[in-house]
Design a protein around this motif. Structure first.
Motif, PDB file in Angstrom:
ATOM      1  N   ALA A  34      36.686  22.811  34.337  1.00  0.00           N
ATOM      2  CA  ALA A  34      37.191  21.874  33.325  1.00  0.00           C
ATOM      3  C   ALA A  34      38.650  22.144  32.984  1.00  0.00           C
ATOM      4  O   ALA A  34      39.404  21.211  32.681  1.00  0.00           O
ATOM      5  CB  ALA A  34      36.332  21.953  32.065  1.00  0.00           C
ATOM      6  N   VAL A  35      39.057  23.424  33.014  1.00  0.00           N
ATOM      7  CA  VAL A  35      40.437  23.805  32.661  1.00  0.00           C
ATOM      8  C   VAL A  35      41.000  24.660  33.805  1.00  0.00           C
ATOM      9  O   VAL A  35      41.065  25.893  33.699  1.00  0.00           O
ATOM     10  CB  VAL A  35      40.477  24.587  31.330  1.00  0.00           C
ATOM     11  CG1 VAL A  35      41.921  24.748  30.849  1.00  0.00           C
ATOM     12  CG2 VAL A  35      39.642  23.902  30.257  1.00  0.00           C
ATOM     13  N   PRO A  36      41.423  24.050  34.923  1.00  0.00           N
ATOM     14  CA  PRO A  36      41.875  24.816  36.088  1.00  0.00           C
ATOM     15  C   PRO A  36      43.069  25.721  35.798  1.00  0.00           C
ATOM     16  O   PRO A  36      43.235  26.759  36.463  1.00  0.00           O
ATOM     17  CB  PRO A  36      42.234  23.731  37.109  1.00  0.00           C
ATOM     18  CG  PRO A  36      41.498  22.514  36.675  1.00  0.00           C
ATOM     19  CD  PRO A  36      41.422  22.606  35.178  1.00  0.00           C
ATOM     20  N   SER A  37      43.915  25.361  34.819  1.00  0.00           N
ATOM     21  CA  SER A  37      45.089  26.190  34.521  1.00  0.00           C
ATOM     22  C   SER A  37      44.703  27.585  34.028  1.00  0.00           C
ATOM     23  O   SER A  37      45.514  28.517  34.069  1.00  0.00           O
ATOM     24  CB  SER A  37      45.972  25.504  33.473  1.00  0.00           C
ATOM     25  OG  SER A  37      45.258  25.280  32.269  1.00  0.00           O
ATOM     26  N   LEU A  38      43.451  27.753  33.569  1.00  0.00           N
ATOM     27  CA  LEU A  38      42.988  29.068  33.129  1.00  0.00           C
ATOM     28  C   LEU A  38      42.976  30.072  34.272  1.00  0.00           C
ATOM     29  O   LEU A  38      43.108  31.286  34.051  1.00  0.00           O
ATOM     30  CB  LEU A  38      41.582  28.953  32.552  1.00  0.00           C
ATOM     31  CG  LEU A  38      41.412  29.025  31.036  1.00  0.00           C
ATOM     32  CD1 LEU A  38      39.951  28.859  30.670  1.00  0.00           C
ATOM     33  CD2 LEU A  38      41.958  30.320  30.477  1.00  0.00           C
ATOM     34  N   ILE A  39      42.797  29.590  35.487  1.00  0.00           N
ATOM     35  CA  ILE A  39      42.733  30.480  36.650  1.00  0.00           C
ATOM     36  C   ILE A  39      44.021  31.281  36.771  1.00  0.00           C
ATOM     37  O   ILE A  39      44.001  32.442  37.206  1.00  0.00           O
ATOM     38  CB  ILE A  39      42.460  29.653  37.922  1.00  0.00           C
ATOM     39  CG1 ILE A  39      41.092  28.963  37.810  1.00  0.00           C
ATOM     40  CG2 ILE A  39      42.522  30.518  39.175  1.00  0.00           C
ATOM     41  CD1 ILE A  39      40.808  27.975  38.920  1.00  0.00           C
ATOM     42  N   GLU A  40      45.137  30.679  36.360  1.00  0.00           N
ATOM     43  CA  GLU A  40      46.425  31.362  36.445  1.00  0.00           C
ATOM     44  C   GLU A  40      46.560  32.477  35.413  1.00  0.00           C
ATOM     45  O   GLU A  40      47.531  33.229  35.438  1.00  0.00           O
ATOM     46  CB  GLU A  40      47.544  30.340  36.233  1.00  0.00           C
ATOM     47  CG  GLU A  40      47.513  29.180  37.221  1.00  0.00           C
ATOM     48  CD  GLU A  40      48.491  28.074  36.837  1.00  0.00           C
ATOM     49  OE1 GLU A  40      49.221  28.266  35.828  1.00  0.00           O
ATOM     50  OE2 GLU A  40      48.505  27.041  37.511  1.00  0.00           O
ATOM     51  N   ARG A  41      45.584  32.597  34.482  1.00  0.00           N
ATOM     52  CA  ARG A  41      45.667  33.586  33.408  1.00  0.00           C
ATOM     53  C   ARG A  41      44.774  34.802  33.649  1.00  0.00           C
ATOM     54  O   ARG A  41      44.791  35.733  32.844  1.00  0.00           O
ATOM     55  CB  ARG A  41      45.251  32.935  32.077  1.00  0.00           C
ATOM     56  CG  ARG A  41      46.023  31.670  31.736  1.00  0.00           C
ATOM     57  CD  ARG A  41      47.367  31.992  31.166  1.00  0.00           C
ATOM     58  NE  ARG A  41      48.197  30.798  31.013  1.00  0.00           N
ATOM     59  CZ  ARG A  41      49.392  30.794  30.474  1.00  0.00           C
ATOM     60  NH1 ARG A  41      49.914  31.938  30.030  1.00  0.00           N
ATOM     61  NH2 ARG A  41      50.099  29.690  30.384  1.00  0.00           N
ATOM     62  N   ILE A  42      43.995  34.791  34.727  1.00  0.00           N
ATOM     63  CA  ILE A  42      43.032  35.865  34.972  1.00  0.00           C
ATOM     64  C   ILE A  42      43.442  36.650  36.219  1.00  0.00           C
ATOM     65  O   ILE A  42      43.533  36.080  37.309  1.00  0.00           O
ATOM     66  CB  ILE A  42      41.609  35.307  35.159  1.00  0.00           C
ATOM     67  CG1 ILE A  42      41.241  34.347  34.021  1.00  0.00           C
ATOM     68  CG2 ILE A  42      40.608  36.450  35.271  1.00  0.00           C
ATOM     69  CD1 ILE A  42      41.211  34.974  32.658  1.00  0.00           C
ATOM     70  N   PRO A  43      43.669  37.959  36.108  1.00  0.00           N
ATOM     71  CA  PRO A  43      44.070  38.770  37.268  1.00  0.00           C
ATOM     72  C   PRO A  43      42.874  39.161  38.132  1.00  0.00           C
ATOM     73  O   PRO A  43      42.537  40.342  38.295  1.00  0.00           O
ATOM     74  CB  PRO A  43      44.726  39.995  36.617  1.00  0.00           C
ATOM     75  CG  PRO A  43      44.029  40.138  35.311  1.00  0.00           C
ATOM     76  CD  PRO A  43      43.692  38.748  34.852  1.00  0.00           C
ATOM     77  N   GLY A  44      42.205  38.155  38.667  1.00  0.00           N
ATOM     78  CA  GLY A  44      41.044  38.396  39.511  1.00  0.00           C
ATOM     79  C   GLY A  44      40.877  37.283  40.517  1.00  0.00           C
ATOM     80  O   GLY A  44      41.703  36.369  40.609  1.00  0.00           O
ATOM     81  N   TYR A  45      39.805  37.324  41.292  1.00  0.00           N
ATOM     82  CA  TYR A  45      39.516  36.307  42.305  1.00  0.00           C
ATOM     83  C   TYR A  45      38.613  35.225  41.709  1.00  0.00           C
ATOM     84  O   TYR A  45      37.542  35.533  41.176  1.00  0.00           O
ATOM     85  CB  TYR A  45      38.790  36.914  43.509  1.00  0.00           C
ATOM     86  CG  TYR A  45      39.472  38.085  44.162  1.00  0.00           C
ATOM     87  CD1 TYR A  45      40.768  37.991  44.662  1.00  0.00           C
ATOM     88  CD2 TYR A  45      38.799  39.305  44.316  1.00  0.00           C
ATOM     89  CE1 TYR A  45      41.379  39.071  45.288  1.00  0.00           C
ATOM     90  CE2 TYR A  45      39.399  40.392  44.944  1.00  0.00           C
ATOM     91  CZ  TYR A  45      40.692  40.263  45.425  1.00  0.00           C
ATOM     92  OH  TYR A  45      41.279  41.336  46.044  1.00  0.00           O
ATOM     93  N   ALA A  91      35.531  41.755  52.802  1.00  0.00           N
ATOM     94  CA  ALA A  91      36.020  42.033  54.153  1.00  0.00           C
ATOM     95  C   ALA A  91      37.545  42.002  54.222  1.00  0.00           C
ATOM     96  O   ALA A  91      38.170  42.859  54.859  1.00  0.00           O
ATOM     97  CB  ALA A  91      35.434  41.017  55.134  1.00  0.00           C
ATOM     98  N   ALA A  92      38.162  41.024  53.521  1.00  0.00           N
ATOM     99  CA  ALA A  92      39.610  40.838  53.648  1.00  0.00           C
ATOM    100  C   ALA A  92      40.408  41.574  52.588  1.00  0.00           C
ATOM    101  O   ALA A  92      41.572  41.912  52.800  1.00  0.00           O
ATOM    102  CB  ALA A  92      39.938  39.343  53.587  1.00  0.00           C
ATOM    103  N   ALA A  93      39.803  41.810  51.418  1.00  0.00           N
ATOM    104  CA  ALA A  93      40.479  42.482  50.297  1.00  0.00           C
ATOM    105  C   ALA A  93      41.875  41.908  50.039  1.00  0.00           C
ATOM    106  O   ALA A  93      42.876  42.626  50.084  1.00  0.00           O
ATOM    107  CB  ALA A  93      40.574  43.982  50.559  1.00  0.00           C
TER     108      ALA A  93
END
Length: 433
Positions: free
Chosen positions: A278-289, A307-309
């Motif tokens: 719902a809020v894709p911009s939040l992805i830019e705020r989390i230091p994870g995958y 596998a790729a890390a």
């Protein structure tokens, strides 16, 4: 294709859609779908596409949806690659196995849950497991069924007791499936934990079950895992990856802290949840995958990550003024909420509605400050408006609530209050324009 060129003034849009200027501006502020351009003189200009979008939203309202739910439907269609203004595409047929449709079983399960009929609900799931894989039943019957029930609660069609009953049944069944999964066959261990303050653990349990079925050793911690002593847990369990899920903005703020903690121990965090759709911009705020939008694809994504890390994204800290405002609000919250309650004591706003507004808005405002972006509140304000509207509180009363909240902050002056007052004042001007 509908023309996107700005060519129509406000008067023309009102004539075409039947909306009032106040409603149109409130929709622009809260939901951000229509973004008119401006003439050199500052007047709004709308495109033909904007007008068609507004007509589409009005039509959904006439069908019985709240405006917030109509906006959610529009965004969901766009996220699935469909233009809502195009003719509807043929819908895929329901999954049918052995002559039975899982859609029918899902509806039977939902109906039984709403009637507090545990025996019938369990029978529907048993039939599902007899004709389909456990993974398919968990996603297509239980998860989608819970989503339907949650939407009915949001729209005021069912009680919270019915929603809790369905959640309890589904969690019990899923815990049993998780416990009965085969022993791990892969060497990597995965730690599964919701961040502090996140009580919605169903999605995390589904992901943990899917990973366990694929052979991973999953240590499941569940909901609302505090950061205190998380480091010690990481040292004892030695996971290759931490997996987490959150559905709320406060949960996302806690998730960011969790990701920073796990990274300090050299362990990456992967996360998911409908909030990030719902809020894709939040992805830019989390230091994870980010694990993606489809829960069924999570095991394959996790396999790739292990596998790729790939390198973790680098996330800038929240600006200092946001941190100061967050600390101020955490300290002053009891006084602000008391002021709001006192000011609204003699209004038509029911105490239950006021409790929902206070418990939600302050927590979400603190979360937005922690994440360093007021724009993250747009989805929440729209959700809260829709919730109150569905429970009988007109949107004008919601606007009044935000103004009263601003006055309460003014009564508790501090350097940290300035940023909050500035944003609330902007919210007020947008309402009044």
């Amino acid at each position: 294709m509908t023309d996107h060129a700005p060519a129509f003034n406000l008067k023309a849009v009102i004539r075409e859609t039947g909306l009032t200027p106040e409603t149109l501006r409130a929709w622009e502020r809260r939901y951000g779908l229509v973004k008119p351009q401006r003439t050199p003189g500052g007047h709004r200009l709308y495109s033909q596409y904007d007008i068609q979008m507004l007509k589409w939203l009005v039509a959904r309202q006439r069908e019985g949806l709240s405006i917030s739910r109509a906006v959610e439907m529009w965004r969901s269609m766009e996220n699935n690659g469909q233009d809502p203004l195009e003719p509807a595409r043929p819908q895929p047929r329901s999954i049918v196995i052995g002559g039975m449709a899982l859609d029918d079983l899902r509806q039977a399960w939902v109906s039984a849950c709403l009637e507090f009929d545990e025996e019938s609900a369990e029978r529907a799931l048993t039939q599902g497991f007899a004709i389909a894989s456990p993974e398919t039943v968990c996603i297509d019957v239980i998860q989608k069924g819970l989503a339907e029930i949650g939407n009915q609660w949001y729209r005021g069609m069912i009680s919270v007791q019915q929603e809790h009953f369905a959640s309890a049944l589904s969690m019990r069944r899923l815990h049993a499936l998780f416990a009965a999964s085969p022993s791990p066959t892969r060497p990597e261990r995965i730690l599964a934990a919701c961040p502090a303050g996140e009580e919605h653990e169903f999605g995390l349990l589904v992901i943990s079950f899917l990973l366990r079925r694929r052979g991973w050793d999953v240590v499941y911690l569940g909901a609302n895992v505090p950061l205190a002593r998380l480091g010690a847990t990481l040292q004892v369990t030695s996971p290759r990856l931490v997996v987490s899920v959150t559905q709320t903005l406060p949960g996302a703020a806690s998730l960011r802290e969790m990701a920073e903690t796990t990274r300090s121990y050299g362990i990456p965090l992967a996360y998911g949840g409908s909030l990030f759709v719902a809020v894709p911009s939040l992805i830019e705020r989390i230091p994870g995958y980010f694990l993606g939008n489809e829960i069924a694809a999570v095991p394959k994504t996790v396999e790739h990550l292990l596998a790729a890390a790939p390198p973790l994204p680098q996330i800038a800290p929240a600006p200092l003024e946001f941190s100061q405002a967050r600390d101020y609000l955490v300290e002053k919250e009891p006084f602000i909420v008391a002021s709001v309650c006192e000011a609204l004591r003699s209004t038509p706003i029911a105490s239950a509605h006021l409790e929902i507004a206070n418990s939600t808005f302050t927590r979400y405002l603190i979360a937005a400050l922690s994440l360093g972006d007021f724009r993250l509140l747009g989805h929440t304000i729209g959700w809260l408006d829709g919730l109150l509207e569905n429970y009988g509180l007109p949107s004008s009363q919601a606007d009044y609530y935000f103004e009263i909240y601003r006055r309460a902050v003014e009564q508790n002056p501090d350097v940290g209050a300035n940023l909050i007052l500035s944003w609330l004042g902007q919210l007020k001007r947008n309402t009044a324009v």
